[in-house]
Design an enzyme around this catalytic site. Structure first.
Site, PDB file in Angstrom:
ATOM      1  N   GLY A  93       0.837  -1.207   0.000  1.00  0.00           N
ATOM      2  CA  GLY A  93       0.000   0.000   0.000  1.00  0.00           C
ATOM      3  C   GLY A  93       0.860   1.240   0.000  1.00  0.00           C
ATOM      4  O   GLY A  93       2.058   1.171  -0.266  1.00  0.00           O
ATOM      5  N   ASN A  94       0.248   2.378   0.272  1.00  0.00           N
ATOM      6  CA  ASN A  94       1.021   3.612   0.384  1.00  0.00           C
ATOM      7  C   ASN A  94       0.390   4.504   1.440  1.00  0.00           C
ATOM      8  O   ASN A  94      -0.632   4.163   2.027  1.00  0.00           O
ATOM      9  CB  ASN A  94       1.137   4.295  -0.979  1.00  0.00           C
ATOM     10  N   ARG A  95       0.973   5.649   1.683  1.00  0.00           N
ATOM     11  CA  ARG A  95       0.593   6.455   2.840  1.00  0.00           C
ATOM     12  C   ARG A  95      -0.559   7.419   2.576  1.00  0.00           C
ATOM     13  O   ARG A  95      -0.925   8.205   3.455  1.00  0.00           O
ATOM     14  CB  ARG A  95       1.812   7.247   3.330  1.00  0.00           C
TER      15      ARG A  95
END
Ligand code: CTP
Length: 412
Positions: free
Chosen positions: A214-216
């Protein structure tokens, strides 16, 4: 929290005799904090539960209870005439079964029902009542009459009542009520009749049944854009992978996880849309193989190599769609960069054939991922970059939507 759409708007808040009247105090407070001028009318029944002082303290304005009172002006207008004439929105929350019945029949025996007859603004009704009163055919018929006349019904929530009974009839929480007021006031905005698609959040690419890449991205900027589009009167589809964020009232939400789901949902929603605002942080790569069983530490003691494959570029696909179909008419991309912000943003603008790129520097600690503020540069073909100061994501959203509205009007 200030809300541009509500700034200096005259809102009449009618409160009737229901145990939920105490919740209207929070609503009056939030409307006032948003910048609205809130005139509260309490019926006699409401005053059994709450006092005028509660509301005058929260709104900083006189509270109205008496249908015979004049408003103190030299011309001696009776209060309901002035209240009704000035109102830009009339919200009755909670609306009791009795008040709903009176409104349906045009009765005008107290200040609130009189004002409702005098007002020419949107009328919103948030019924709240105990037991089976909401489901009773009489209440339902009265509500139907009012909706047919143009009133907005804010459906009550299901749950447990003060009496211990359960069912439909609880007053929705303040954010939902505020969302309905925004929707009603935004209806005639600059994007009325337009369809806007917004994507939000970071995608998740499954590695095995319990892990993902995923990412932030929090989705806050995308959800703020959807709300700003609604405030401007647009029909909004919000394609979001942000799980914890509420859906703005009036938006159609499509929940997605992966880049592929984002692509499919966006292609479907943007087909007839006027604008696409691609705020989502879409994964550029995904695991080439999704393991069907959980990866075991013991089996990869030496370390684990992951094979990644590229995902489809959603914006690029939509830019191609536009060159074939002419829609979506206006394409907005985001560029999250850790270096060379302007050059990389400009390169994306050209390569993805966009009308606007909202570029932000993700290396700054006070703006960008996860926080409520953003510092962005707007890049458009043939124009000098527009560097905006640090501001809330809500303010960024409003500026972007104002730009979209302007450009859509000019392109017609
Ligand atoms: N985007 C997209 N589909 C992808 C990746 C990105 O639609 N698979 C969109 C994003 O929503 C954003 C814009 O493209 O609006 C820019 O995303 P970014 O990942 O920064 O651009 P890339 O072209 O992938 O460039 P790079 O990775 O080199 O920064």
């Amino acid at each position: 929290m200030r809300i541009t759409l509500l700034r200096d708007k005259h809102i009449v808040l009618g409160v009737t005799g229901s145990i939920a009247a105490f919740k209207a105090a929070d609503l009056a407070s939030k409307l006032t904090q948003a910048g609205a001028q809130v005139d509260v009318i309490l019926t006699e029944g409401a005053q059994r539960f709450v006092t005028p002082l509660t509301f005058s303290a929260l709104t900083g304005r006189a509270v109205h209870t008496d249908m015979w009172a004049t408003d103190g002006d030299a011309d001696g207008h009776i209060a309901h005439v002035r209240l009704g004439e000035n109102a830009e929105g009339l919200l009755i929350a909670p609306a009791s079964a009795h008040t709903i019945a009176k409104l349906a029949h045009g009765l005008a025996d107290n200040l609130l029902t009189l004002t409702a007859l005098a007002a020419r603004c949107p009328l919103l009704l948030a019924p709240a009542m105990d037991g089976g009163m909401y489901d009773h055919p009489a209440t339902q018929a009265n509500l139907q009459t009012l909706v047919e006349r143009g009133a907005t019904l804010i459906e009550p929530d299901e749950g447990r009542f003060a009496s211990g009974l359960g069912g439909r009839g609880r007053l929705p929480e303040t954010p939902a009520l505020l969302g309905h007021v925004r929707r009603a006031l935004g209806r005639s905005g600059a994007l009325a009749g337009r369809q806007v698609v917004v994507t939000a959040g970071g995608t998740r690419e499954a590695l095995d049944p319990v892990r993902h890449l995923g990412n932030r991205s929090s989705g806050k900027q995308g959800h703020a854009l959807a709300q700003a589009a609604l405030d401007a009167g647009a029909g909004v589809t919000l394609i979001s992978s942000a799980r914890g964020l509420p859906t703005p009232v009036g938006a159609t939400r499509v929940a997605v996880d992966t880049a592929q789901e984002m692509l499919e949902a966006t292609l479907a929603a943007a087909r007839g849309a006027d604008a696409l605002i691609m705020a989502a942080a879409v994964a550029d790569f995904r695991p080439a193989q999704r393991q069907t069983q959980k990866l075991r530490k013991r089996e990869h003691g030496e370390g684990l190599q992951l094979d990644l494959e590229p995902t489809a570029d959603v914006l690029l696909a939509l830019a191609e769609e536009r060159s074939r179909q002419g829609r979506p008419r206006y394409l907005v991309g985001f560029a999250a960069e850790s270096e060379q912000l302007l050059q990389r943003g400009a390169e994306k603008l050209a390569r993805k054939k966009l009308d606007l790129v909202v570029a932000n520097d993700i290396s700054a600690a006070d703006a960008g991922f996860g926080v409520d503020d953003n510092r962005v540069v707007l890049l458009a073909p043939g124009r000098a970059p527009e560097e905006l100061p640090l501001m809330s994501k809500i303010a960024v959203a409003e500026l972007v939507l104002a730009r979209v509205a302007r450009e859509l009007v000019q392109s017609l």
